[in-house]
Design a protein around this motif. Structure first.
Motif, PDB file in Angstrom:
ATOM      1  N   SER A 114      -5.118 -13.663   8.216  1.00  0.00           N
ATOM      2  CA  SER A 114      -5.776 -13.386   6.945  1.00  0.00           C
ATOM      3  C   SER A 114      -4.969 -12.358   6.150  1.00  0.00           C
ATOM      4  O   SER A 114      -4.521 -11.350   6.697  1.00  0.00           O
ATOM      5  N   LEU A 115      -4.822 -12.621   4.850  1.00  0.00           N
ATOM      6  CA  LEU A 115      -4.149 -11.653   3.993  1.00  0.00           C
ATOM      7  C   LEU A 115      -4.972 -10.376   3.864  1.00  0.00           C
ATOM      8  O   LEU A 115      -4.423  -9.304   3.600  1.00  0.00           O
ATOM      9  N   ASP A 116      -6.285 -10.477   4.064  1.00  0.00           N
ATOM     10  CA  ASP A 116      -7.142  -9.283   4.026  1.00  0.00           C
ATOM     11  C   ASP A 116      -6.699  -8.272   5.090  1.00  0.00           C
ATOM     12  O   ASP A 116      -6.718  -7.065   4.853  1.00  0.00           O
ATOM     13  N   THR A 117      -6.306  -8.760   6.240  1.00  0.00           N
ATOM     14  CA  THR A 117      -5.819  -7.885   7.309  1.00  0.00           C
ATOM     15  C   THR A 117      -4.496  -7.251   6.898  1.00  0.00           C
ATOM     16  O   THR A 117      -4.278  -6.062   7.108  1.00  0.00           O
ATOM     17  N   THR A 118      -3.645  -8.042   6.279  1.00  0.00           N
ATOM     18  CA  THR A 118      -2.339  -7.545   5.844  1.00  0.00           C
ATOM     19  C   THR A 118      -2.489  -6.439   4.813  1.00  0.00           C
ATOM     20  O   THR A 118      -1.748  -5.449   4.839  1.00  0.00           O
ATOM     21  N   VAL A 119      -3.459  -6.579   3.925  1.00  0.00           N
ATOM     22  CA  VAL A 119      -3.699  -5.561   2.902  1.00  0.00           C
ATOM     23  C   VAL A 119      -4.006  -4.210   3.560  1.00  0.00           C
ATOM     24  O   VAL A 119      -3.570  -3.165   3.076  1.00  0.00           O
ATOM     25  N   LEU A 120      -4.720  -4.232   4.668  1.00  0.00           N
ATOM     26  CA  LEU A 120      -5.048  -2.984   5.367  1.00  0.00           C
ATOM     27  C   LEU A 120      -3.796  -2.283   5.888  1.00  0.00           C
ATOM     28  O   LEU A 120      -3.751  -1.055   5.960  1.00  0.00           O
ATOM     29  N   TYR A 121      -2.790  -3.057   6.260  1.00  0.00           N
ATOM     30  CA  TYR A 121      -1.558  -2.485   6.793  1.00  0.00           C
ATOM     31  C   TYR A 121      -0.579  -2.094   5.701  1.00  0.00           C
ATOM     32  O   TYR A 121       0.343  -1.327   5.944  1.00  0.00           O
ATOM     33  N   SER A 122      -0.734  -2.635   4.518  1.00  0.00           N
ATOM     34  CA  SER A 122       0.193  -2.371   3.415  1.00  0.00           C
ATOM     35  C   SER A 122      -0.325  -1.208   2.590  1.00  0.00           C
ATOM     36  O   SER A 122      -1.452  -1.212   2.132  1.00  0.00           O
ATOM     37  N   LYS A 123       0.512  -0.245   2.410  1.00  0.00           N
ATOM     38  CA  LYS A 123       0.150   0.923   1.609  1.00  0.00           C
ATOM     39  C   LYS A 123       0.855   0.833   0.265  1.00  0.00           C
ATOM     40  O   LYS A 123       2.000   0.423   0.186  1.00  0.00           O
ATOM     41  N   ILE A 124       0.165   1.259  -0.758  1.00  0.00           N
ATOM     42  CA  ILE A 124       0.741   1.265  -2.093  1.00  0.00           C
ATOM     43  C   ILE A 124       1.387   2.627  -2.328  1.00  0.00           C
ATOM     44  O   ILE A 124       0.786   3.659  -2.060  1.00  0.00           O
ATOM     45  N   ASP A 125       2.615   2.624  -2.830  1.00  0.00           N
ATOM     46  CA  ASP A 125       3.298   3.852  -3.187  1.00  0.00           C
ATOM     47  C   ASP A 125       2.867   4.210  -4.608  1.00  0.00           C
ATOM     48  O   ASP A 125       3.417   3.714  -5.588  1.00  0.00           O
ATOM     49  N   PHE A 126       1.867   5.081  -4.715  1.00  0.00           N
ATOM     50  CA  PHE A 126       1.292   5.395  -6.023  1.00  0.00           C
ATOM     51  C   PHE A 126       2.287   6.106  -6.942  1.00  0.00           C
ATOM     52  O   PHE A 126       2.237   5.928  -8.146  1.00  0.00           O
ATOM     53  N   GLU A 127       3.210   6.880  -6.385  1.00  0.00           N
ATOM     54  CA  GLU A 127       4.204   7.548  -7.232  1.00  0.00           C
ATOM     55  C   GLU A 127       5.105   6.518  -7.912  1.00  0.00           C
ATOM     56  O   GLU A 127       5.421   6.644  -9.089  1.00  0.00           O
ATOM     57  N   LYS A 128       5.523   5.497  -7.186  1.00  0.00           N
ATOM     58  CA  LYS A 128       6.331   4.440  -7.789  1.00  0.00           C
ATOM     59  C   LYS A 128       5.512   3.653  -8.802  1.00  0.00           C
ATOM     60  O   LYS A 128       6.012   3.253  -9.849  1.00  0.00           O
ATOM     61  N   LEU A 129       4.248   3.417  -8.490  1.00  0.00           N
ATOM     62  CA  LEU A 129       3.375   2.681  -9.402  1.00  0.00           C
ATOM     63  C   LEU A 129       3.193   3.456 -10.706  1.00  0.00           C
ATOM     64  O   LEU A 129       3.273   2.873 -11.793  1.00  0.00           O
ATOM     65  N   ILE A 130       2.990   4.752 -10.618  1.00  0.00           N
ATOM     66  CA  ILE A 130       2.839   5.583 -11.817  1.00  0.00           C
ATOM     67  C   ILE A 130       4.113   5.532 -12.665  1.00  0.00           C
ATOM     68  O   ILE A 130       4.053   5.491 -13.892  1.00  0.00           O
ATOM     69  N   ALA A 131       5.263   5.517 -11.993  1.00  0.00           N
ATOM     70  CA  ALA A 131       6.540   5.527 -12.711  1.00  0.00           C
ATOM     71  C   ALA A 131       6.754   4.250 -13.533  1.00  0.00           C
ATOM     72  O   ALA A 131       7.406   4.293 -14.573  1.00  0.00           O
ATOM     73  N   ILE A 132       6.199   3.129 -13.100  1.00  0.00           N
ATOM     74  CA  ILE A 132       6.430   1.873 -13.824  1.00  0.00           C
ATOM     75  C   ILE A 132       5.249   1.442 -14.675  1.00  0.00           C
ATOM     76  O   ILE A 132       5.375   0.553 -15.508  1.00  0.00           O
ATOM     77  N   ALA A 133       4.102   2.065 -14.475  1.00  0.00           N
ATOM     78  CA  ALA A 133       2.897   1.670 -15.212  1.00  0.00           C
ATOM     79  C   ALA A 133       2.959   2.167 -16.650  1.00  0.00           C
ATOM     80  O   ALA A 133       3.410   3.274 -16.927  1.00  0.00           O
ATOM     81  N   ALA A 134       2.505   1.323 -17.550  1.00  0.00           N
ATOM     82  CA  ALA A 134       2.438   1.707 -18.964  1.00  0.00           C
ATOM     83  C   ALA A 134       1.236   2.621 -19.172  1.00  0.00           C
ATOM     84  O   ALA A 134       0.211   2.468 -18.504  1.00  0.00           O
ATOM     85  N   PRO A 135       1.344   3.562 -20.094  1.00  0.00           N
ATOM     86  CA  PRO A 135       0.181   4.418 -20.363  1.00  0.00           C
ATOM     87  C   PRO A 135      -0.981   3.598 -20.913  1.00  0.00           C
ATOM     88  O   PRO A 135      -0.768   2.570 -21.557  1.00  0.00           O
TER      89      PRO A 135
END
Length: 55
Positions: free
Chosen positions: A28-49
């Motif tokens: 299940s991809l739901d299980t994979t999501v639990l193991y995958s962490k989001i790098d919020f600093e990288k996300l902030i760097a590319i996200a539009a205001p």
């Protein structure tokens, strides 16, 4: 810890959740999501205001 590290590193290198699930042998991809962490600093760097409210 190893599985979390592998999933996080694969995600940061552009792998899809399906690819990560295949490597970790998840059914299940739901299980994979639990193991995958989001790098919020990288996300902030590319996200539009957030746009201001339109009046």
């Amino acid at each position: 810890m190893l599985r979390h590290s592998v999933a996080s590193r694969m995600l940061s290198n552009g792998a899809s959740l399906k690819d990560i699930a295949d490597v970790l042998r998840h059914r299940s991809l739901d299980t994979t999501v639990l193991y995958s962490k989001i790098d919020f600093e990288k996300l902030i760097a590319i996200a539009a205001p957030w746009p201001d409210r339109i009046s």
